[in-house]
Design a protein around this motif. Structure first.
Motif, PDB file in Angstrom:
ATOM      1  N   ASP A 111      19.292  57.403  39.875  1.00 39.19           N
ATOM      2  CA  ASP A 111      19.635  58.451  39.417  1.00 39.19           C
ATOM      3  C   ASP A 111      20.297  59.464  41.512  1.00 39.19           C
ATOM      4  O   ASP A 111      20.795  60.326  40.645  1.00 39.19           O
ATOM      5  CB  ASP A 111      18.911  59.339  38.799  1.00 39.19           C
ATOM      6  CG  ASP A 111      18.875  58.266  37.343  1.00 39.19           C
ATOM      7  OD1 ASP A 111      19.730  57.450  37.157  1.00 39.19           O
ATOM      8  OD2 ASP A 111      17.370  57.509  36.277  1.00 39.19           O
ATOM      9  N   GLU A 112      19.320  59.231  41.518  1.00 40.92           N
ATOM     10  CA  GLU A 112      19.415  60.117  42.852  1.00 40.92           C
ATOM     11  C   GLU A 112      20.129  60.473  44.174  1.00 40.92           C
ATOM     12  O   GLU A 112      20.950  61.260  44.865  1.00 40.92           O
ATOM     13  CB  GLU A 112      18.276  60.756  43.167  1.00 40.92           C
ATOM     14  CG  GLU A 112      16.744  60.540  42.445  1.00 40.92           C
ATOM     15  CD  GLU A 112      15.868  60.353  43.105  1.00 40.92           C
ATOM     16  OE1 GLU A 112      14.984  61.710  44.151  1.00 40.92           O
ATOM     17  OE2 GLU A 112      15.266  60.120  42.939  1.00 40.92           O
ATOM     18  N   ALA A 113      20.780  58.511  43.618  1.00 40.49           N
ATOM     19  CA  ALA A 113      21.642  58.543  44.672  1.00 40.49           C
ATOM     20  C   ALA A 113      22.610  59.149  45.114  1.00 40.49           C
ATOM     21  O   ALA A 113      23.692  59.454  44.298  1.00 40.49           O
ATOM     22  CB  ALA A 113      22.142  56.607  44.461  1.00 40.49           C
ATOM     23  N   ASP A 114      23.449  59.482  46.338  1.00 37.56           N
ATOM     24  CA  ASP A 114      24.518  60.258  46.883  1.00 37.56           C
ATOM     25  C   ASP A 114      25.192  60.080  47.912  1.00 37.56           C
ATOM     26  O   ASP A 114      24.709  60.513  48.967  1.00 37.56           O
ATOM     27  CB  ASP A 114      24.504  61.371  46.594  1.00 37.56           C
ATOM     28  CG  ASP A 114      25.723  62.365  46.714  1.00 37.56           C
ATOM     29  OD1 ASP A 114      26.447  62.291  47.046  1.00 37.56           O
ATOM     30  OD2 ASP A 114      25.470  63.924  47.097  1.00 37.56           O
ATOM     31  N   VAL A 115      26.086  58.909  48.589  1.00 36.64           N
ATOM     32  CA  VAL A 115      25.870  58.106  49.478  1.00 36.64           C
ATOM     33  C   VAL A 115      26.724  59.634  50.180  1.00 36.64           C
ATOM     34  O   VAL A 115      26.406  59.420  51.503  1.00 36.64           O
ATOM     35  CB  VAL A 115      27.460  56.709  49.618  1.00 36.64           C
ATOM     36  CG1 VAL A 115      27.538  56.682  50.639  1.00 36.64           C
ATOM     37  CG2 VAL A 115      26.658  56.332  48.776  1.00 36.64           C
ATOM     38  N   LYS A 116      27.619  60.229  49.940  1.00 34.65           N
ATOM     39  CA  LYS A 116      27.907  61.018  51.063  1.00 34.65           C
ATOM     40  C   LYS A 116      26.806  61.977  51.369  1.00 34.65           C
ATOM     41  O   LYS A 116      27.311  62.735  52.284  1.00 34.65           O
ATOM     42  CB  LYS A 116      29.144  62.077  50.131  1.00 34.65           C
ATOM     43  CG  LYS A 116      30.198  61.457  49.313  1.00 34.65           C
ATOM     44  CD  LYS A 116      31.338  62.255  48.860  1.00 34.65           C
ATOM     45  CE  LYS A 116      32.102  62.017  47.870  1.00 34.65           C
ATOM     46  NZ  LYS A 116      33.104  62.366  47.209  1.00 34.65           N
ATOM     47  N   ALA A 117      25.852  62.393  50.313  1.00 33.67           N
ATOM     48  CA  ALA A 117      24.809  63.287  51.077  1.00 33.67           C
ATOM     49  C   ALA A 117      23.776  62.365  51.558  1.00 33.67           C
ATOM     50  O   ALA A 117      22.519  62.810  52.417  1.00 33.67           O
ATOM     51  CB  ALA A 117      23.704  64.337  49.852  1.00 33.67           C
ATOM     52  N   ASN A 118      23.993  60.608  52.039  1.00 30.99           N
ATOM     53  CA  ASN A 118      23.018  59.835  52.767  1.00 30.99           C
ATOM     54  C   ASN A 118      21.877  59.482  52.149  1.00 30.99           C
ATOM     55  O   ASN A 118      20.537  59.138  52.568  1.00 30.99           O
ATOM     56  CB  ASN A 118      23.524  60.414  54.209  1.00 30.99           C
ATOM     57  CG  ASN A 118      24.102  60.523  55.235  1.00 30.99           C
ATOM     58  OD1 ASN A 118      25.270  59.698  54.700  1.00 30.99           O
ATOM     59  ND2 ASN A 118      23.585  60.622  56.507  1.00 30.99           N
ATOM     60  N   LEU A 119      22.135  59.353  50.975  1.00 31.71           N
ATOM     61  CA  LEU A 119      20.609  59.573  49.570  1.00 31.71           C
ATOM     62  C   LEU A 119      21.068  58.146  49.499  1.00 31.71           C
ATOM     63  O   LEU A 119      22.300  57.598  48.334  1.00 31.71           O
ATOM     64  CB  LEU A 119      20.681  60.473  48.751  1.00 31.71           C
ATOM     65  CG  LEU A 119      20.378  61.884  49.185  1.00 31.71           C
ATOM     66  CD1 LEU A 119      20.039  62.430  48.051  1.00 31.71           C
ATOM     67  CD2 LEU A 119      18.821  61.598  50.065  1.00 31.71           C
TER      68      LEU A 119
END
Length: 158
Positions: A111-119
């Protein structure tokens, strides 16, 4: 039910959203429904139907977040021994062997993944390839655009 890994910041973010949904959005929506009811016939009252739809969405999101939090296994990587190994919650500096470009990723819960934020999600192909590896290891990651070879430059426990 299986526990789902989550970082401390991920849990805090969900708790903040839950607090806002319950204490700010819920009363605002309830007030909008009451106001729309005062306007008369509910069958043709667009404001009333819009507020009810908002209420439904809000309550659904509250239930979703509460479910996620109840199944969360919060992992604080800062309390774990620093071994230089890639584990859930670590931040990894990777060197693309072919292009010499450096990229930094942090492995987080779904649920925390955010590729733009490198997560990147713990279930992503790159995270699965990195887990358990150490600084200096070379890892082959199967990506849609072809295989990419990375060298693990540094592993941070922050």
């Amino acid at each position: 039910m299986n526990k789902v890994p989550m970082t401390v910041s991920g849990e805090a973010s969900l708790r903040e959203e839950l607090e806002r949904l319950k204490k700010v959005d819920r009363p605002r929506i309830t007030e909008a429904i009451a106001e729309a009811r005062e306007h008369g016939d509910l069958k043709e009252n667009a404001e009333y139907h819009a507020a009810r739809e908002q209420q439904s969405f809000n309550e659904g999101r509250i239930m979703e977040i509460e479910g996620k939090l109840s199944n969360a296994q919060v992992i604080d990587v800062t309390t774990l021994p620093k071994t230089g190994k890639v584990i859930f919650g670590t931040t990894i500096d990777l060197l693309n062997v072919e292009s010499d470009e450096t990229v930094t990723y942090r492995i987080v819960g779904e649920d925390e993944a955010d590729v733009k934020a490198n997560l990147i999600s713990v279930g992503s192909p790159i995270a699965r390839a990195l887990i358990g590896k150490e600084e200096g290891d070379v890892v082959m990651v199967r990506a849609p655009g072809g295989d990419i070879e990375y060298e693990i430059d540094q592993v941070h426990h922050r």
